[in-house]
Design a protein around this motif. Structure first.
Motif, PDB file in Angstrom:
ATOM      1  N   ILE A   1       0.830  -1.203   0.000  1.00 46.20           N
ATOM      2  CA  ILE A   1       0.000   0.000   0.000  1.00 46.20           C
ATOM      3  C   ILE A   1       0.866   1.255   0.000  1.00 46.20           C
ATOM      4  CG2 ILE A   1      -0.176  -0.101   2.515  1.00 46.20           C
ATOM      5  CD1 ILE A   1      -2.907   1.263   2.321  1.00 46.20           C
ATOM      6  N   ILE A   2       0.422   2.233  -0.743  1.00 46.69           N
ATOM      7  CA  ILE A   2       0.967   3.589  -0.663  1.00 46.69           C
ATOM      8  C   ILE A   2      -0.238   4.506  -0.593  1.00 46.69           C
ATOM      9  CG2 ILE A   2       2.197   5.436  -1.847  1.00 46.69           C
ATOM     10  CD1 ILE A   2       3.944   3.348  -3.184  1.00 46.69           C
ATOM     11  N   SER A   3      -0.217   5.397   0.392  1.00 47.69           N
ATOM     12  CA  SER A   3      -1.330   6.332   0.507  1.00 47.69           C
ATOM     13  C   SER A   3      -0.812   7.759   0.430  1.00 47.69           C
ATOM     14  CB  SER A   3      -2.101   6.093   1.807  1.00 47.69           C
ATOM     15  OG  SER A   3      -1.255   6.222   2.929  1.00 47.69           O
ATOM     16  N   PHE A   4      -1.545   8.552  -0.306  1.00 44.20           N
ATOM     17  CA  PHE A   4      -1.265   9.981  -0.421  1.00 44.20           C
ATOM     18  C   PHE A   4      -2.371  10.697   0.346  1.00 44.20           C
ATOM     19  CE2 PHE A   4       0.801   8.029  -4.054  1.00 44.20           C
ATOM     20  CZ  PHE A   4       2.057   8.616  -4.011  1.00 44.20           C
ATOM     21  N   ASP A   5      -1.983  11.344   1.432  1.00 38.87           N
ATOM     22  CA  ASP A   5      -2.914  11.943   2.372  1.00 38.87           C
ATOM     23  C   ASP A   5      -3.130  13.415   2.051  1.00 38.87           C
ATOM     24  OD1 ASP A   5      -4.392  12.682   4.570  1.00 38.87           O
ATOM     25  OD2 ASP A   5      -2.905  12.073   6.055  1.00 38.87           O
ATOM     26  N   TYR A   6      -4.366  13.757   1.730  1.00 42.68           N
ATOM     27  CA  TYR A   6      -4.740  15.142   1.457  1.00 42.68           C
ATOM     28  C   TYR A   6      -5.749  15.643   2.493  1.00 42.68           C
ATOM     29  CZ  TYR A   6      -2.976  13.399  -3.015  1.00 42.68           C
ATOM     30  OH  TYR A   6      -2.220  12.799  -3.994  1.00 42.68           O
ATOM     31  N   THR A   7      -5.734  15.028   3.674  1.00 43.07           N
ATOM     32  CA  THR A   7      -6.660  15.378   4.737  1.00 43.07           C
ATOM     33  C   THR A   7      -6.488  16.832   5.150  1.00 43.07           C
ATOM     34  OG1 THR A   7      -6.742  13.105   5.528  1.00 43.07           O
ATOM     35  CG2 THR A   7      -7.338  14.814   7.118  1.00 43.07           C
ATOM     36  N   LEU A   8      -7.616  17.508   5.321  1.00 47.06           N
ATOM     37  CA  LEU A   8      -7.629  18.892   5.782  1.00 47.06           C
ATOM     38  C   LEU A   8      -8.375  18.936   7.109  1.00 47.06           C
ATOM     39  CD1 LEU A   8      -8.551  20.578   2.389  1.00 47.06           C
ATOM     40  CD2 LEU A   8      -6.306  20.542   3.479  1.00 47.06           C
ATOM     41  N   GLY A   9      -7.636  19.152   8.185  1.00 50.82           N
ATOM     42  CA  GLY A   9      -8.258  19.142   9.506  1.00 50.82           C
ATOM     43  C   GLY A   9      -8.875  17.794   9.787  1.00 50.82           C
ATOM     44  N   LYS A  10     -10.192  17.784   9.932  1.00 51.62           N
ATOM     45  CA  LYS A  10     -10.918  16.541  10.224  1.00 51.62           C
ATOM     46  C   LYS A  10     -11.606  15.961   8.989  1.00 51.62           C
ATOM     47  CE  LYS A  10     -10.539  15.959  14.756  1.00 51.62           C
ATOM     48  NZ  LYS A  10     -10.226  14.682  15.372  1.00 51.62           N
ATOM     49  N   LEU A  11     -11.325  16.527   7.814  1.00 47.86           N
ATOM     50  CA  LEU A  11     -11.934  16.057   6.568  1.00 47.86           C
ATOM     51  C   LEU A  11     -10.942  15.135   5.847  1.00 47.86           C
ATOM     52  CD1 LEU A  11     -14.411  16.265   4.661  1.00 47.86           C
ATOM     53  CD2 LEU A  11     -13.210  18.162   3.526  1.00 47.86           C
ATOM     54  N   ILE A  12     -11.261  13.842   5.840  1.00 50.22           N
ATOM     55  CA  ILE A  12     -10.376  12.821   5.261  1.00 50.22           C
ATOM     56  C   ILE A  12     -10.454  12.862   3.737  1.00 50.22           C
ATOM     57  CG2 ILE A  12      -9.935  10.334   5.054  1.00 50.22           C
ATOM     58  CD1 ILE A  12      -9.286  11.253   7.828  1.00 50.22           C
ATOM     59  N   ASN A  13      -9.299  13.060   3.106  1.00 51.98           N
ATOM     60  CA  ASN A  13      -9.153  13.021   1.657  1.00 51.98           C
ATOM     61  C   ASN A  13      -7.861  12.289   1.331  1.00 51.98           C
ATOM     62  OD1 ASN A  13     -11.268  15.039   0.532  1.00 51.98           O
ATOM     63  ND2 ASN A  13     -10.298  16.163   2.189  1.00 51.98           N
ATOM     64  N   GLY A  14      -7.877  11.482   0.287  1.00 50.30           N
ATOM     65  CA  GLY A  14      -6.634  10.845  -0.103  1.00 50.30           C
ATOM     66  C   GLY A  14      -6.797   9.810  -1.192  1.00 50.30           C
ATOM     67  N   ASP A  15      -5.644   9.386  -1.693  1.00 52.78           N
ATOM     68  CA  ASP A  15      -5.561   8.323  -2.692  1.00 52.78           C
ATOM     69  C   ASP A  15      -4.817   7.152  -2.067  1.00 52.78           C
ATOM     70  OD1 ASP A  15      -6.762   9.915  -4.682  1.00 52.78           O
ATOM     71  OD2 ASP A  15      -4.831  10.803  -5.207  1.00 52.78           O
ATOM     72  N   ILE A  16      -5.423   5.981  -2.121  1.00 54.45           N
ATOM     73  CA  ILE A  16      -4.838   4.776  -1.532  1.00 54.45           C
ATOM     74  C   ILE A  16      -4.609   3.771  -2.658  1.00 54.45           C
ATOM     75  CG2 ILE A  16      -5.178   2.873   0.080  1.00 54.45           C
ATOM     76  CD1 ILE A  16      -6.946   4.798   1.739  1.00 54.45           C
TER      77      ILE A  16
END
Length: 136
Positions: A62-77
């Protein structure tokens, strides 16, 4: 919104159930769901990403790219289906169990959990096991 993308022959037949499971995990951890993309691929695809973006010339599941902003989960896994299959055999678990573990592992990273030390890894495993139990 959770989306599932395929760069390999894998096709999940329970996308809706998995989306609900992931969403409830995010909520239980005190976060909100933004845009989360799962990309299922093979070893070569993930190795290219590992080299290009992380400067690691090794196979990984797995490789995850985390684009989370504060408490809003965003990303590509990105998940290597080949690695998951091999790890499932090595750990003597089903493919579906190992795939679920890897899928929720990425989300837990976005929620702030780490796995670099033994203590962090123990907490991560405990969380993974808990949420896998919620899926069953």
């Amino acid at each position: 919104m959770i989306s599932f993308n395929y760069e390999t022959d894998l096709q999940l037949d329970n996308e809706e159930d998995l989306s609900q499971w992931i969403s409830s995990t995010i909520t239980e951890e005190g976060f909100s769901e933004g845009e989360i993309n799962y990309i299922f691929c093979d070893d070569a695809y993930l190795l290219d990403l590992n080299i290009e973006f992380l400067d690691h010339d090794t196979l990984t599941d797995i490789i995850s790219f985390d684009y989370t902003l504060g408490k809003l989960i965003n990303g590509d896994i990105y998940i290597s289906v080949e690695r998951v299959r091999e790890n499932a055999a090595d750990f003597e678990v089903t493919f579906d169990n190992e795939l679920s573990r890897v899928m929720i592992h990425g989300i837990l990273h976005y929620c702030g959990y780490k796995d670099k030390t033994e203590d962090e890894e123990a907490i991560m495993r405990s969380k993974e096991n808990y949420y896998i139990g919620q899926l069953a």
